[in-house]
Design a protein around this motif. Structure first.
Motif, short mmCIF file in Angstrom:
data_model
loop_
_atom_site.label_atom_id
_atom_site.label_comp_id
_atom_site.label_asym_id
_atom_site.label_seq_id
_atom_site.Cartn_x
_atom_site.Cartn_y
_atom_site.Cartn_z
N ILE A 1 0.77 -1.26 0.17
CA ILE A 1 0.16 -0.22 0.12
C ILE A 1 0.89 1.30 -0.08
CG2 ILE A 1 -1.69 1.34 1.18
CD1 ILE A 1 -2.76 -1.37 2.45
N VAL A 2 0.66 2.03 -0.90
CA VAL A 2 1.46 3.21 -0.95
C VAL A 2 0.68 4.68 -1.49
CG1 VAL A 2 3.56 2.17 -1.96
CG2 VAL A 2 1.69 2.91 -3.67
N ASP A 3 1.08 5.57 -1.09
CA ASP A 3 0.17 6.95 -1.51
C ASP A 3 0.73 7.33 -2.92
OD1 ASP A 3 2.28 9.21 -1.21
OD2 ASP A 3 2.27 8.50 0.72
N ASP A 4 -0.28 8.12 -3.44
CA ASP A 4 0.08 8.55 -4.90
C ASP A 4 1.05 9.42 -5.22
OD1 ASP A 4 -1.07 10.53 -3.46
OD2 ASP A 4 -2.82 11.11 -5.04
N THR A 5 1.74 10.06 -3.70
CA THR A 5 3.06 11.21 -4.01
C THR A 5 4.04 10.39 -4.57
OG1 THR A 5 3.17 11.02 -1.59
CG2 THR A 5 1.94 12.65 -2.26
N CYS A 6 4.36 9.07 -4.05
CA CYS A 6 5.84 8.35 -4.53
C CYS A 6 5.83 8.48 -6.20
CB CYS A 6 5.85 7.23 -3.99
SG CYS A 6 4.73 5.84 -4.89
N PHE A 7 4.61 8.44 -6.89
CA PHE A 7 4.69 8.42 -8.38
C PHE A 7 4.86 9.67 -9.04
CE2 PHE A 7 2.42 4.75 -7.03
CZ PHE A 7 2.80 3.70 -7.89
N VAL A 54 2.92 -9.11 -6.98
CA VAL A 54 2.66 -8.37 -5.73
C VAL A 54 1.47 -7.46 -5.92
CG1 VAL A 54 3.12 -6.80 -3.89
CG2 VAL A 54 4.67 -8.77 -4.38
N SER A 55 0.12 -7.63 -5.35
CA SER A 55 -0.97 -6.46 -5.44
C SER A 55 -0.35 -5.28 -4.97
CB SER A 55 -2.19 -6.91 -5.05
OG SER A 55 -2.56 -8.23 -5.66
N VAL A 56 -0.75 -4.05 -5.63
CA VAL A 56 -0.64 -2.82 -5.37
C VAL A 56 -1.63 -2.03 -5.01
CG1 VAL A 56 0.69 -0.64 -5.87
CG2 VAL A 56 1.55 -2.80 -6.58
N VAL A 57 -1.80 -1.39 -3.87
CA VAL A 57 -2.96 -0.15 -3.49
C VAL A 57 -2.28 1.03 -3.33
CG1 VAL A 57 -4.69 0.13 -1.90
CG2 VAL A 57 -4.25 -2.08 -2.37
N ILE A 58 -2.78 1.86 -4.22
CA ILE A 58 -2.43 3.39 -4.26
C ILE A 58 -3.66 4.18 -3.63
CG2 ILE A 58 -1.66 5.22 -5.56
CD1 ILE A 58 -1.57 2.96 -7.75
N VAL A 59 -3.17 4.64 -2.57
CA VAL A 59 -4.20 5.69 -1.85
C VAL A 59 -3.92 7.10 -2.30
CG1 VAL A 59 -4.74 6.37 0.47
CG2 VAL A 59 -4.13 3.99 0.05
N SER A 66 -3.07 -7.52 -8.45
CA SER A 66 -4.09 -6.47 -8.75
C SER A 66 -3.27 -5.29 -8.43
CB SER A 66 -5.39 -6.79 -7.95
OG SER A 66 -5.24 -6.42 -6.49
N VAL A 67 -3.89 -4.31 -9.13
CA VAL A 67 -3.65 -2.93 -8.84
C VAL A 67 -4.96 -2.04 -8.64
CG1 VAL A 67 -3.55 -2.11 -11.31
CG2 VAL A 67 -2.28 -0.95 -9.54
N SER A 68 -4.89 -1.11 -7.51
CA SER A 68 -6.02 -0.50 -7.00
C SER A 68 -5.89 1.00 -6.93
CB SER A 68 -6.54 -1.25 -5.99
OG SER A 68 -7.26 -2.73 -6.03
N TYR A 69 -6.62 1.88 -6.98
CA TYR A 69 -6.45 3.01 -6.67
C TYR A 69 -7.81 3.53 -5.84
CZ TYR A 69 -6.33 8.53 -7.26
OH TYR A 69 -6.12 9.44 -6.91
N PHE A 70 -7.39 3.87 -4.79
CA PHE A 70 -8.23 4.30 -3.58
C PHE A 70 -8.60 5.71 -3.21
CE2 PHE A 70 -9.36 4.92 0.88
CZ PHE A 70 -10.32 4.03 1.18
#
Length: 158
Positions: free
Chosen positions: A20-26, A44-49, A131-135
């Motif tokens: 789980i990462v926040d969008d600022t890293c991108f 690995v699944s990724v969740v972007i908050v 999976s990849v998710s945007y929260f």
């Protein structure tokens, strides 16, 4: 803030179900972006908050080959759609509908319906067991985050 490259190299050696990462890293942290992308390539699944909720989702489209575009940042009533019920379920989102502020994303893997606008506060693309998710929810008082984030970490299993 500088990235601790020694710690990041240690993390690269680990095995993970999800990150789980926040969008600022991108936007600001290319080393973390490479780490997240590399882990995703390994399954690995990724969740972007959404912390900053950047309006240009091209870094996510490029990194994860997803077709996502931000459609709005506003309050709207949301409810799970069929895919959302399958991935998130009523145990993680027990409400029939919630009026909430969110970043709304249009594209593949929308998990919620809205009253009048296209887009969803949560999108997930499943590819095999990863999976990849945007929260995009922004107010924890409107929506409980924990259960939804946990379900997104295992979205590839549903």
């Amino acid at each position: 803030m500088e990235v601790d490259m020694v710690r990041l190299r240690e993390l690269e050696k680990g095995d993970y179900q999800a990150i789980i990462v926040d969008d600022t890293c991108f936007m600001r942290e290319p080393d973390i972006t490479r780490f997240v992308s590399g882990q995703y390539q390994k399954g690995v699944s990724v969740v972007i908050v959404a912390i900053e909720g950047f309006y240009d989702l091209s870094p996510l489209r490029n990194c994860f080959d997803v077709d996502w575009n931000l459609s709005a940042y506003e309050r709207n009533t949301v409810r799970l759609n069929k895919l959302g019920k399958k991935i998130i379920g009523r145990e993680a989102f027990p409400e029939v509908s919630v009026y909430t502020k969110s970043h709304f994303v249009v594209g593949e893997g929308e998990l919620f319906h809205t009253n009048h606008r296209k887009g969803s506060p949560v999108v997930t693309v499943v590819r095999g067991s990863k999976s990849v998710s945007y929260f995009g929810f922004v107010n924890w008082r409107d929506v409980a985050y924990g259960g939804i984030l946990l379900k997104l970490c295992f979205a590839g299993r549903y």
